[in-house]
Design a protein around this motif. Structure first.
Motif, PDB file in Angstrom:
ATOM      1  N   LEU A  11       0.911  -1.323   0.059  1.00 14.72           N
ATOM      2  CA  LEU A  11      -0.188   0.054   0.042  1.00 14.72           C
ATOM      3  C   LEU A  11       0.815   1.116  -0.093  1.00 14.72           C
ATOM      4  CD1 LEU A  11      -2.812   1.406   0.251  1.00 14.72           C
ATOM      5  CD2 LEU A  11      -2.503   0.992   2.699  1.00 14.72           C
ATOM      6  N   ALA A  12       1.827   1.480   0.900  1.00 19.11           N
ATOM      7  CA  ALA A  12       2.861   2.353   0.710  1.00 19.11           C
ATOM      8  C   ALA A  12       3.297   2.530  -0.613  1.00 19.11           C
ATOM      9  CB  ALA A  12       4.088   2.094   2.033  1.00 19.11           C
ATOM     10  N   ALA A  13       3.798   1.527  -1.109  1.00 18.10           N
ATOM     11  CA  ALA A  13       4.519   1.429  -2.417  1.00 18.10           C
ATOM     12  C   ALA A  13       3.582   2.277  -3.426  1.00 18.10           C
ATOM     13  CB  ALA A  13       4.985   0.110  -2.759  1.00 18.10           C
ATOM     14  N   MET A  14       2.273   1.551  -3.460  1.00 17.26           N
ATOM     15  CA  MET A  14       1.483   2.270  -4.267  1.00 17.26           C
ATOM     16  C   MET A  14       0.887   3.685  -4.177  1.00 17.26           C
ATOM     17  SD  MET A  14       0.504  -0.254  -6.454  1.00 17.26           S
ATOM     18  CE  MET A  14       2.277  -0.270  -6.178  1.00 17.26           C
ATOM     19  N   GLN A  15       0.801   4.001  -2.699  1.00 20.75           N
ATOM     20  CA  GLN A  15       0.770   5.620  -2.505  1.00 20.75           C
ATOM     21  C   GLN A  15       1.953   6.433  -2.858  1.00 20.75           C
ATOM     22  OE1 GLN A  15       0.338   5.172   1.758  1.00 20.75           O
ATOM     23  NE2 GLN A  15      -1.859   5.172   1.739  1.00 20.75           N
ATOM     24  N   ARG A  16       3.186   5.869  -3.035  1.00 23.60           N
ATOM     25  CA  ARG A  16       4.176   6.624  -3.483  1.00 23.60           C
ATOM     26  C   ARG A  16       4.251   6.726  -5.088  1.00 23.60           C
ATOM     27  NH1 ARG A  16       7.209   3.528   0.545  1.00 23.60           N
ATOM     28  NH2 ARG A  16       7.666   2.056  -1.175  1.00 23.60           N
ATOM     29  N   ALA A  17       3.717   5.571  -5.767  1.00 27.30           N
ATOM     30  CA  ALA A  17       3.767   5.585  -7.195  1.00 27.30           C
ATOM     31  C   ALA A  17       2.571   6.400  -7.702  1.00 27.30           C
ATOM     32  CB  ALA A  17       3.258   4.102  -7.723  1.00 27.30           C
ATOM     33  N   GLU A  18       1.362   6.362  -6.788  1.00 31.58           N
ATOM     34  CA  GLU A  18       0.349   7.243  -7.253  1.00 31.58           C
ATOM     35  C   GLU A  18       1.012   8.794  -6.919  1.00 31.58           C
ATOM     36  OE1 GLU A  18      -4.423   7.219  -6.138  1.00 31.58           O
ATOM     37  OE2 GLU A  18      -3.189   7.341  -4.492  1.00 31.58           O
ATOM     38  N   LYS A  19       1.740   9.051  -6.187  1.00 34.09           N
ATOM     39  CA  LYS A  19       2.084  10.576  -5.961  1.00 34.09           C
ATOM     40  C   LYS A  19       2.897  10.666  -7.291  1.00 34.09           C
ATOM     41  CE  LYS A  19       4.867  13.706  -2.922  1.00 34.09           C
ATOM     42  NZ  LYS A  19       5.598  13.796  -1.817  1.00 34.09           N
ATOM     43  N   ASN A  20       3.977   9.673  -7.737  1.00 33.26           N
ATOM     44  CA  ASN A  20       4.767  10.022  -8.803  1.00 33.26           C
ATOM     45  C   ASN A  20       3.981  10.327  -9.990  1.00 33.26           C
ATOM     46  OD1 ASN A  20       7.095  10.150  -6.970  1.00 33.26           O
ATOM     47  ND2 ASN A  20       7.370   7.858  -7.057  1.00 33.26           N
ATOM     48  N   ILE A  21       2.936   9.633 -10.195  1.00 29.92           N
ATOM     49  CA  ILE A  21       2.176   9.636 -11.445  1.00 29.92           C
ATOM     50  C   ILE A  21       1.466  11.069 -11.473  1.00 29.92           C
ATOM     51  CG2 ILE A  21       0.215   8.478 -12.587  1.00 29.92           C
ATOM     52  CD1 ILE A  21       0.990   5.803 -11.471  1.00 29.92           C
ATOM     53  N   ASP A  22       0.864  11.464 -10.307  1.00 38.42           N
ATOM     54  CA  ASP A  22       0.221  12.594 -10.311  1.00 38.42           C
ATOM     55  C   ASP A  22       1.174  13.751 -10.551  1.00 38.42           C
ATOM     56  OD1 ASP A  22      -2.136  11.397  -9.628  1.00 38.42           O
ATOM     57  OD2 ASP A  22      -1.800  11.864  -7.503  1.00 38.42           O
ATOM     58  N   GLU A  23       2.411  13.716 -10.267  1.00 38.84           N
ATOM     59  CA  GLU A  23       3.306  14.634 -10.684  1.00 38.84           C
ATOM     60  C   GLU A  23       3.712  14.483 -11.964  1.00 38.84           C
ATOM     61  OE1 GLU A  23       6.722  13.937  -8.058  1.00 38.84           O
ATOM     62  OE2 GLU A  23       5.696  14.883  -6.113  1.00 38.84           O
ATOM     63  N   LEU A  24       3.815  13.313 -12.539  1.00 39.86           N
ATOM     64  CA  LEU A  24       4.132  13.166 -14.055  1.00 39.86           C
ATOM     65  C   LEU A  24       3.003  13.590 -14.683  1.00 39.86           C
ATOM     66  CD1 LEU A  24       5.991  11.988 -16.182  1.00 39.86           C
ATOM     67  CD2 LEU A  24       4.660   9.860 -16.040  1.00 39.86           C
ATOM     68  N   GLN A  25       2.026  13.325 -14.454  1.00 46.84           N
ATOM     69  CA  GLN A  25       0.837  13.738 -15.372  1.00 46.84           C
ATOM     70  C   GLN A  25       0.645  15.346 -15.065  1.00 46.84           C
ATOM     71  OE1 GLN A  25      -2.510  11.791 -13.304  1.00 46.84           O
ATOM     72  NE2 GLN A  25      -3.028  10.802 -15.096  1.00 46.84           N
ATOM     73  N   ASN A  26       0.717  16.181 -14.156  1.00 50.67           N
ATOM     74  CA  ASN A  26       0.818  17.412 -14.099  1.00 50.67           C
ATOM     75  C   ASN A  26       2.004  18.112 -14.950  1.00 50.67           C
ATOM     76  OD1 ASN A  26      -1.053  17.688 -12.119  1.00 50.67           O
ATOM     77  ND2 ASN A  26       0.411  17.477 -10.483  1.00 50.67           N
ATOM     78  N   ASP A  27       3.006  17.416 -15.275  1.00 45.06           N
ATOM     79  CA  ASP A  27       4.231  17.740 -15.926  1.00 45.06           C
ATOM     80  C   ASP A  27       3.622  17.791 -17.237  1.00 45.06           C
ATOM     81  OD1 ASP A  27       5.422  18.832 -13.650  1.00 45.06           O
ATOM     82  OD2 ASP A  27       6.836  16.695 -13.793  1.00 45.06           O
ATOM     83  N   LEU A  28       3.317  16.593 -17.723  1.00 40.77           N
ATOM     84  CA  LEU A  28       2.819  16.055 -19.057  1.00 40.77           C
ATOM     85  C   LEU A  28       1.582  17.247 -19.612  1.00 40.77           C
ATOM     86  CD1 LEU A  28       2.697  12.532 -19.128  1.00 40.77           C
ATOM     87  CD2 LEU A  28       4.227  13.976 -20.310  1.00 40.77           C
ATOM     88  N   ASN A  29       0.580  17.362 -18.705  1.00 42.82           N
ATOM     89  CA  ASN A  29      -0.315  18.200 -19.232  1.00 42.82           C
ATOM     90  C   ASN A  29       0.087  19.716 -19.406  1.00 42.82           C
ATOM     91  OD1 ASN A  29      -2.717  16.365 -19.071  1.00 42.82           O
ATOM     92  ND2 ASN A  29      -2.729  16.628 -16.900  1.00 42.82           N
ATOM     93  N   ARG A  30       1.102  20.329 -18.363  1.00 43.27           N
ATOM     94  CA  ARG A  30       1.477  21.360 -18.565  1.00 43.27           C
ATOM     95  C   ARG A  30       2.351  21.487 -19.930  1.00 43.27           C
ATOM     96  NH1 ARG A  30       2.631  21.420 -12.911  1.00 43.27           N
ATOM     97  NH2 ARG A  30       4.538  20.538 -13.502  1.00 43.27           N
ATOM     98  N   SER A  31       2.885  20.667 -20.210  1.00 45.64           N
ATOM     99  CA  SER A  31       3.712  20.585 -21.489  1.00 45.64           C
ATOM    100  C   SER A  31       3.097  20.483 -22.819  1.00 45.64           C
ATOM    101  CB  SER A  31       4.655  19.501 -21.633  1.00 45.64           C
ATOM    102  OG  SER A  31       5.664  19.442 -20.617  1.00 45.64           O
ATOM    103  N   TYR A  32       1.727  19.812 -22.491  1.00 46.54           N
ATOM    104  CA  TYR A  32       0.553  19.517 -23.628  1.00 46.54           C
ATOM    105  C   TYR A  32       0.009  20.895 -23.900  1.00 46.54           C
ATOM    106  CZ  TYR A  32      -3.569  18.281 -25.979  1.00 46.54           C
ATOM    107  OH  TYR A  32      -4.645  18.115 -26.783  1.00 46.54           O
ATOM    108  N   HIS A  33      -0.347  21.671 -22.854  1.00 42.38           N
ATOM    109  CA  HIS A  33      -1.026  22.703 -23.092  1.00 42.38           C
ATOM    110  C   HIS A  33      -0.185  23.836 -23.614  1.00 42.38           C
ATOM    111  CE1 HIS A  33      -4.736  21.209 -21.414  1.00 42.38           C
ATOM    112  NE2 HIS A  33      -4.481  20.999 -20.304  1.00 42.38           N
TER     113      HIS A  33
END
Length: 297
Positions: free
Chosen positions: A248-270
């Motif tokens: 669960l802790a590993a998935m929480q860290r992965a979820e946080k990393n994915i959210d940060e990656l999505q934010n970066d990708l969305n900013r680059s996309y826009h």
């Protein structure tokens, strides 16, 4: 420009799919933790009842004789049962347990026999030179724990009758709170004087003195079997709860990393989309100015 935008769209889509998988695994881990922790809490009450039954038996007859000791050797054969993980995405779960168990066993004299519960911890123990005598697969549910414990008890009894082991220790992770766990150990066998002393210190819950009905030997033997079974069952359930807490802790860290990656990708996309729109508007404006100049306006 269009290829870059298309590439970012693909990456964003992949990140969304990965996030969905992580959320599913996170939900499964959280559900499993609750399942195993509830089992541990239920076992605590039953474990207490078994201890009281054993204490009642020894109040009538204080001679040990529970599991008679084997012939004494210069070095007492020692066995260890180490609970680990069968699956990945658990961080340093197995490494922490191996380090803890090896450190504890090195302090004990005599020949060591080790059983690994979990394929991954089996390989970790082998890598450091502590070759397990055998291995058991971790159960995937609460209902599958009982058959595992039965197999372990049969193996222990066979080895003990052959005089190959005397002391048996359990090593497992114990859940603390949330995604936090810690390695623990306890002596399972022999049921010696120190064990009897611990039982004698348990206060009886009522003012009425206990009495064993029927043959004490049969009752005592049944209670000892239950004590060994419940102790192993609880260690396994605690290990599984800790494993899922680690996942669960590993998935929480992965979820946080994915959210940060999505934010970066969305900013680059826009940003790319806006640059493309600006370029198109600039082309339209330039064309309009050119037409004005040709028309002499």
């Amino acid at each position: 420009m269009s290829e870059s935008v298309a590439s970012l769209r693909h990456k964003i889509s992949s990140a969304e799919e990965l996030e969905s998988v992580v959320r599913t695994m996170k939900a499964m881990a959280a559900s499993s933790i609750s399942q195993y922790e509830n089992a541990v809490r239920s076992l605590d009450d039953y474990y207490r009842t078994v201890q009281l039954g054993l204490a009642a038996c020894f109040r009538e007859n204080r001679s040990p004789g529970v599991i008679p000791p084997l012939k004494k050797h210069q070095q007492i054969p020692i066995a260890a049962i180490v609970f680990g993980s069968d699956q990945g995405l658990v961080g340093q779960f197995n490494e922490i347990m191996v380090e803890y168990a090896v450190d504890a066993l090195q302090k004990q004299p005599g020949k060591k026999t080790v059983w690994a519960v979990g394929a991954r911890i089996h390989s970790r123990l082998t890598d450091i030179g502590l070759q397990p005598l055998g291995g058991f697969a971790l159960p995937g549910s609460i209902n599958a724990i009982a058959p595992l414990i039965g197999d372990i008890l049969i193996e222990l009894e066979a080895r003990r009758e052959q005089g190959l082991i005397e002391q048996v220790y359990l090593f497992n992770h114990h859940p603390v709170s949330g995604a936090v766990y810690t390695p623990v150990s306890q002596q399972l066998l022999p049921l010696d004087q120190s064990w009897l002393l611990h039982l004698s210190e348990i206060p009886w819950p009522t003012q009425n003195l206990p009495e064993v009905i029927g043959r004490r030997e049969q009752t005592l033997s049944a209670l000892v079997r239950e004590y060994l079974f419940v102790t192993l069952f609880r260690a396994c359930a605690e290990s599984l709860a800790s494993e899922n807490a680690s996942r669960l802790a590993a998935m929480q860290r992965a979820e946080k990393n994915i959210d940060e990656l999505q934010n970066d990708l969305n900013r680059s996309y826009h940003r790319l989309r806006q640059n493309g729109i600006d370029e198109e508007l600039f082309d339209v404006f330039s064309g309009f100015e050119a037409l004005k100049n040709e028309a002499g306006l």
